[in-house]
Motif scaffolding. Structure first.
Motif, short mmCIF file in Angstrom:
data_model
loop_
_atom_site.label_atom_id
_atom_site.label_comp_id
_atom_site.label_asym_id
_atom_site.label_seq_id
_atom_site.Cartn_x
_atom_site.Cartn_y
_atom_site.Cartn_z
N UNK A 402 -35.72 -10.11 -17.17
CA UNK A 402 -36.86 -10.70 -17.89
C UNK A 402 -36.94 -10.23 -19.33
N UNK A 403 -36.80 -8.93 -19.56
CA UNK A 403 -36.95 -8.45 -20.95
C UNK A 403 -35.80 -8.94 -21.81
N UNK A 404 -34.61 -9.07 -21.24
CA UNK A 404 -33.49 -9.58 -22.02
C UNK A 404 -33.70 -11.05 -22.38
N UNK A 415 -37.05 -4.03 -29.86
CA UNK A 415 -37.80 -2.80 -29.62
C UNK A 415 -38.97 -3.04 -28.67
N UNK A 416 -39.65 -4.17 -28.82
CA UNK A 416 -40.77 -4.49 -27.92
C UNK A 416 -40.27 -4.65 -26.48
N UNK A 420 -41.13 -2.32 -23.22
CA UNK A 420 -41.68 -2.94 -22.01
C UNK A 420 -40.85 -2.57 -20.80
N UNK A 421 -39.53 -2.53 -20.97
CA UNK A 421 -38.67 -2.14 -19.84
C UNK A 421 -38.97 -0.72 -19.39
N UNK A 422 -39.09 0.21 -20.32
CA UNK A 422 -39.35 1.60 -19.96
C UNK A 422 -40.73 1.76 -19.33
N UNK A 423 -41.75 1.16 -19.95
CA UNK A 423 -43.11 1.31 -19.43
C UNK A 423 -43.24 0.70 -18.04
N UNK A 424 -42.79 -0.52 -17.89
CA UNK A 424 -42.92 -1.20 -16.60
C UNK A 424 -41.96 -0.61 -15.56
#
Length: 432
Positions: A402-404, A415-416, A420-424
């Motif tokens: 999804x983030x990709x 960067x956003x 988001x990947x790290x936080x989620x």
């Protein structure tokens, strides 16, 4: 010697359709009236299901007093199908699972360990310890690997020949790979160098392992937003150079819908794959000659970061009322030479020693199977230890995709998306 059927028969197509209903029963009903059949649940594409059904048909022929029904389900439908059956208490006696799913179901008590059946019914000594460890959790054997997979790059040799570019090098760095892929697009603007590899979590994990790092640290992600941003930025630059396919070409292919893959569609030369998928997924759908080659590494002399994985594992349903008979089927399917000669390399190099030997002795392997076998044996000999599977693994895979896509479709910056990947991802790890 037995012949490995690599054609897509009408029976295979019918089996794939019937499997959507959840059940393909083999054998005569009259012969099964006296014994409750073992239900054997497995996933795959139509070709794989047809070949695997023949292995179970042979078992039924040899063991008429212990009938088995074959429940074959298309790969894309399997996660939801098996989840519903486990929740409803009516799952098959034998459940086939990938590594992340095996951890999930074992931790929830849905699977029974096989240790109590060793050695009387399950011959654990037929597997190398490192291979059998791929199916262990908390010291118990919850899954029997069918075959051993290792990561590679599918390569369209015919396309490279048409471009006059020759074969790729035996080893290369990520930057060398990016340059080679960009050259492909410059030579033919309608063709891209590679699938977009950023969406594959195992490819990101290899990228980290090639640097001596890890994606996980216990129950936490071991990466920062900057680490993830470097990965997403690499593939964003690849897309902009034409070295990787644009987001709209990659999005319809999430990993197993082979007809949707850019490589099969003739839009890309390379694709990150699991070794067993070259013959069973890609080659069957194109007339071009495909091969498998080494993925890029962090730099000269570094490992590509590849590691062994079970293609899938046979597991015992905890609520099965026919456990002993089910374990016998697991043992036969995974280790018996008769089964191995039917299955061939449809799942990759067999995990058990006698099954692998039976396949090595086959005289009629298809050229693509020979290429996969040669690559797999060489790569497995140099592979790094496999990282432990994670309960949140499948959810983290979905998150990476999804983030990709958010970056690829311009919905967020690199960067956003990385943040988001790290936080989620950390939240998913905590909840697992």
């Amino acid at each position: 010697m037995a012949t490995i059927n690599t054609t897509m028969s009408r029976r295979a197509l019918l089996l794939g359709g019937a499997a959507l209903g959840g059940l393909a029963v083999l054998g005569s009903p009259a012969s099964r009236a006296e014994a409750a059949p073992v239900r054997f649940g497995i996933f795959g594409n139509a070709q794989k299901l047809e070949i695997r059904s023949r292995s179970i048909a042979k078992y039924n022929e040899l063991h008429p007093d212990t009938p088995v029904t074959f429940e074959g389900v298309p790969s894309a439908s399997w996660p939801d199908k098996i989840a519903a059956m486990v929740a409803g208490g009516n799952a098959p006696d034998v459940i086939t699972l990938g590594a992340p799913d095996m951890v999930q179901y074992a931790s929830r008590g849905a699977l029974a360990p096989l240790d109590d059946f060793v050695p009387a019914l399950f011959r654990a000594d037929l597997f190398d310890t490192a291979v059998l460890d791929l199916g262990r959790m908390n010291g118990k054997i919850y899954g029997v690997p069918i075959a051993v997979s290792i990561q590679g790059l599918a390569c369209n040799l015919s396309a490279l020949q048409r471009l006059g570019m020759g074969e790729p090098p035996a080893a290369w760095s990520y930057e060398e790979f990016a340059r080679f892929c960009a050259e492909i697009h410059r030579a033919d603007p309608q063709l891209h160098g590679s699938h977009d590899g950023a969406a594959r979590l195992d490819t990101f994990q290899m990228y980290l392992m090639s640097q001596g790092r890890s994606l996980y640290d216990g129950k936490r992600l071991a990466v920062t937003a900057d680490d993830v941003a470097q990965w997403l930025d690499y593939w964003d630059r690849m897309r902009k150079s034409g070295g990787a396919v644009p987001a709209d070409l990659q999005a319809p292919f999430t990993g197993t819908e082979w007809p949707n893959s850019p490589l099969v569609k003739g839009k890309a030369v390379f694709a990150s794959i699991a070794s067993q998928d070259l013959a069973g997924g890609y080659q069957a759908l194109t007339k071009d000659t495909l091969s498998i080659t080494t993925p890029p590494s962090a730099g000269a002399g570094a490992s590509p970061g590849y590691y062994p994985q079970p293609t899938s594992s046979l597991c015992l349903y905890a609520r099965s009322e026919n456990k002993e008979a089910a374990v016998k089927v697991i043992d036969w399917f995974a280790s018996d030479p008769e089964s191995a000669r039917i299955l061939g390399l449809i799942s990759g190099p067999p995990a058990s020693k006698p099954a692998l030997q039976a396949v090595l002795e086959l005289e009629d392997l298809a050229p693509v199977d020979e290429r996969v076998l040669k690559y797999s044996q060489a790569a497995l000999a140099k592979a790094l230890p496999a990282p432990p599977p994670q309960k949140a693994g499948r959810a983290i895979e979905d998150l990476m995709r999804r983030v990709n896509e958010d970056v690829g479709f311009g919905k967020s910056s690199v960067q956003e998306a990385a943040q988001a990947f790290v936080d989620q991802g950390q939240a998913l790890m905590r909840r697992a």
